[in-house]
Design a protein around this motif. Structure first.
Motif, PDB file in Angstrom:
ATOM      1  N   ALA A 297       0.824  -1.214   0.000  1.00 30.65           N
ATOM      2  CA  ALA A 297       0.000   0.000   0.000  1.00 30.65           C
ATOM      3  C   ALA A 297       0.850   1.253   0.000  1.00 30.65           C
ATOM      4  N   ASP A 298       2.047   1.183   0.631  1.00 25.95           N
ATOM      5  CA  ASP A 298       2.952   2.342   0.672  1.00 25.95           C
ATOM      6  C   ASP A 298       4.059   2.276  -0.368  1.00 25.95           C
ATOM      7  N   VAL A 299       4.433   1.060  -0.790  1.00 28.43           N
ATOM      8  CA  VAL A 299       5.514   0.878  -1.768  1.00 28.43           C
ATOM      9  C   VAL A 299       4.957  -0.018  -2.881  1.00 28.43           C
ATOM     10  N   PRO A 300       4.207   0.546  -3.814  1.00 30.63           N
ATOM     11  CA  PRO A 300       3.472  -0.262  -4.795  1.00 30.63           C
ATOM     12  C   PRO A 300       4.336  -1.195  -5.631  1.00 30.63           C
ATOM     13  N   HIS A 301       5.613  -0.843  -5.844  1.00 28.46           N
ATOM     14  CA  HIS A 301       6.470  -1.686  -6.688  1.00 28.46           C
ATOM     15  C   HIS A 301       7.118  -2.826  -5.905  1.00 28.46           C
ATOM     16  N   ALA A 302       6.900  -2.889  -4.601  1.00 25.75           N
ATOM     17  CA  ALA A 302       7.567  -3.896  -3.769  1.00 25.75           C
ATOM     18  C   ALA A 302       7.124  -5.307  -4.159  1.00 25.75           C
ATOM     19  N   ARG A 303       8.073  -6.247  -4.060  1.00 29.52           N
ATOM     20  CA  ARG A 303       7.798  -7.654  -4.368  1.00 29.52           C
ATOM     21  C   ARG A 303       8.346  -8.523  -3.240  1.00 29.52           C
ATOM     22  N   MET A 304       7.719  -9.671  -3.040  1.00 29.53           N
ATOM     23  CA  MET A 304       8.204 -10.624  -2.050  1.00 29.53           C
ATOM     24  C   MET A 304       8.219 -12.025  -2.652  1.00 29.53           C
ATOM     25  N   GLU A 305       9.309 -12.773  -2.388  1.00 25.40           N
ATOM     26  CA  GLU A 305       9.455 -14.139  -2.856  1.00 25.40           C
ATOM     27  C   GLU A 305       9.578 -15.069  -1.649  1.00 25.40           C
ATOM     28  N   LEU A 306       8.702 -16.070  -1.601  1.00 24.93           N
ATOM     29  CA  LEU A 306       8.745 -17.084  -0.555  1.00 24.93           C
ATOM     30  C   LEU A 306       9.312 -18.362  -1.168  1.00 24.93           C
ATOM     31  N   TRP A 307      10.538 -18.710  -0.760  1.00 24.50           N
ATOM     32  CA  TRP A 307      11.227 -19.864  -1.325  1.00 24.50           C
ATOM     33  C   TRP A 307      11.115 -21.048  -0.364  1.00 24.50           C
TER      34      TRP A 307
END
Length: 451
Positions: A297-307
Motif C-alpha cells: 500500500a505504501d511501496v506499490p512496486h515492492a515484491r516478495m518471494e517465498l522460497w
C-alpha cells in the motif's frame, strides 16, 4: 596444523536425505565439510533402514550439490548389517544374545532379511523400546537378538570404532546430531570415546517464552544431558536459558553452526523481500503475507518471494489471492542456489515462531542482506546484536510492515545494514565454528568421560 586434537571424529545422525529435515541436514553436512577443510575428516554415520541403493543415491546427490566430498565419508548401519552370504554380518551376530522375537509385536525385515526390527505403532517413544531386534542367518533362521534399538546402535558403533582403531589406535570423538540417538548411546561404556552432543532446535513448546512448557523429547534428553562430555548450543541465549532453568551440571558450550562468507557483492537496490524455509505452520508465513499487504500500500512496486516447499502451500496460495497480492508475492518453490536468491534480495524477512539458530538468517547476513525479523527464541537477537537488521516485537504484524517499508524506502539505511550484516556474519564463520568445536573436543579429551 589443525586445531583439533589427534582423534577419530564421527558425526552421528539419524538420517541424511536431500531436501528432508530442512536446516538440520544442511548444517550437519556443513559441519562435516568444515571439519574436512580444517584438516580433520569426519565420518558421517546414519542409522536409517533405507536400502543401500537409496543411500548411494542420497550421497551422490549431496556430492553433486557440493554438500559432501566423497561417498566414502558416509556409513550406514543397515548397509553394513548383511554379510556376503546373505545373513547378518559377523559383528552383528557376535553382539547378539540367544533369544527370539516378541510374539506380541509385529516385525519388519531389512538388510536383505538379516535384521528384523520391532514395529512399535502409535507410540512417539517407539525408539526407546527394548523389544528384541532379531538377527537372522543366511538360511533365515534366528541367530540371536539385541535388546532394542539402543543395543543395535551401540553394537554398530562399537564395530565402527574397532575398525578405526585397528588402523590407528587413537581416541574417538562422536558428535551426536540427534537427540533420540543421544538418549540411546549415552550408556555406551567405552572409556576412550567422548560424546559431544549438538543442538539444532528450541527446547520449548508454545508460546516459546523462557518459562514455557518443555517439549517431551527434551525432558528426557535434559535428564541424560549431564552424561555427555559436552553439549554444543548454537546460541548463547539458549545456553543461558537452559542453565538458568535446569542448572549447570552439564558442560555447556556455545558452538554455532558455521556459515561460509561469500565474496562481497553490491547490495541489490531494487530486489525483492526474500523468505527462505519450509512452508510450515511454525514459519508463520501468513504473518509475512499480511504484513506485506500493508507494505504494498505504501511501496506499490515492492515484491516478495517465498522460497521453499511444504504443507502450508495451498493455504498460502489462497491467502495471497484473498489479499489481491498475486502480482506482488510469489511462492517460488525450492532452490538449490540459495546464494543467488540472497544476492538478488533487498531485504531478508523471517517470521518464524521459533528457531534453533536460524540458518537462512545467518546466510542472509553472510550475503550482506539487511534483515527484518521477529524477536524470537532463538537466533535473531543473538545474530543482530551488532546490527545488520531490525528486530520487531514477536507477532506484531504492523511493526513488521513498518520495518519493511522503512528499509525498502531508504537506500542509505539498506547500505548501512548490509555492511553491518557482513560484520555480524563473521561471528558465524566456519573458522570460528571450528575453533569452538576443536576447543570442546580438546577439553573433553583432557578429562575422563562423564559417562
Amino acid at each position: 596444523m589443525t586445531l583439533f586434537p589427534d582423534a577419530w571424529y564421527l558425526l552421528l545422525s539419524s538420517r541424511l536425505v536431500p531436501d528432508l529435515d530442512g536446516g538440520y541436514t544442511i548444517s550437519t553436512l556443513a559441519r562435516a565439510r568444515q571439519m574436512t577443510d580444517a584438516g580433520v575428516p569426519a565420518l558421517l554415520l546414519t542409522v536409517d533402514p533405507a536400502t543401500a541403493e537409496a543411500h548411494a543415491a542420497h550421497r551422490a546427490e549431496f556430492i553433486a550439490r557440493g554438500a559432501a566430498v566423497a561417498s566414502e565419508d558416509f556409513r550406514n548401519l543397515f548397509d553394513e548389517a548383511q554379510s556376503p552370504d546373505g545373513g547378518a554380518a559377523e559383528w552383528l551376530r557376535a553382539a547378539a544374545r540367544a533369544g527370539g522375537a516378541d510374539p506380541s509385536v509385529p516385525y519388519d525385515t531389512y538388510a536383505g532379511g538379516a535384521v528384523a526390527l520391532p514395529r512399535i505403532e502409535n507410540d512417539p517413544d517407539w525408539l526407546l523400546t527394548t523389544a528384541p531386534v532379531v538377527i537372522r542367518d543366511a538360511a533365515g533362521d534366528v541367530a540371536g537378538v539385541l535388546d532394542g534399538f539402543g543395543a543395535l546402535y551401540r553394537a554398530w558403533l562399537a564395530h565402527v570404532v574397532a575398525g578405526l582403531r585397528d588402523r590407528v589406535d587413537r581416541p574417538v570423538v562422536v558428535i551426536c546430531e540427534s537427540r533420540q540417538l543421544g538418549e540411546l548411546i549415552v550408556d555406551w561404556d567405552d572409556p576412550d570415546v567422548r560424546i559431544l552432543h549438538t543442538v539444532h532446535t528450541i527446547h520449548l513448546e508454545s508460546p516459546y517464552t523462557v518459562d514455557a512448557p518443555i517439549n517431551g523429547l527434551w525432558e528426557r534428553w535434559l535428564a541424560v544431558a549431564p552424561r555427555f562430555d559436552a553439549v554444543l548450543w548454537p546460541t548463547s541465549s539458549q545456553r543461558c536459558d537452559v542453565r538458568e532453568r535446569f542448572g549447570e551440571d552439564r558442560v555447556d558450550v556455545v558452538a554455532p553452526h558455521g556459515v561460509p562468507m561469500p565474496a562481497e557483492v553490491a547490495p541489490a537496490e531494487d530486489g525483492p523481500v526474500v523468505v527462505l524455509g519450509r512452508l510450515a505452520a511454525g514459519k508463520r508465513l501468513d504473518h509475512a503475507i499480511r504484513a506485506f499487504a500493508r507494505v504494498v500500500a505504501d511501496v506499490p512496486h515492492a515484491r516478495m518471494e517465498l522460497w521453499g516447499a511444504g504443507a502450508e502451500r495451498e493455504r498460502l496460495v489462497a491467502l495471497i489471492a484473498d489479499l489481491g497480492l498475486d502480482a506482488a508475492v510469489t511462492l517460488a518453490g525450492l532452490t538449490l542456489d540459495v546464494g543467488a536468491v540472497l544476492d538478488s534480495a533487498s531485504v531478508y524477512l523471517t517470521t518464524s515462531a521459533f528457531e534453533g539458530q536460524g540458518l537462512a538468517l545467518a546466510e542472509a547476513l553472510a550475503h550482506g542482506v539487511p534483515v527484518v525479523a521477529y524477536d524470537i527464541r532463538y537466533g535473531p537477537r543473538d545474530m543482530l546484536a551488532g546490527g545488520g537488521g531490525i528486530l520487531v516485537p514477536d507477532g506484531d504484524e504492523e511493526a513488521l510492515a513498518e520495518a519493511l517499508t522503512r528499509v525498502l524506502g531508504d537506500a542509505a539505511l539498506r547500505r548501512r545494514l548490509a555492511a553491518e550484516a557482513r560484520a555480524a556474519a563473521e561471528a558465524l564463520s566456519p573458522e570460528r565454528a571450528m575453533r569452538a568445536l576443536a576447543a570442546a573436543s580438546a577439553d573433553a579429551l583432557s578429562r575422563p568421560t562423564r559417562r
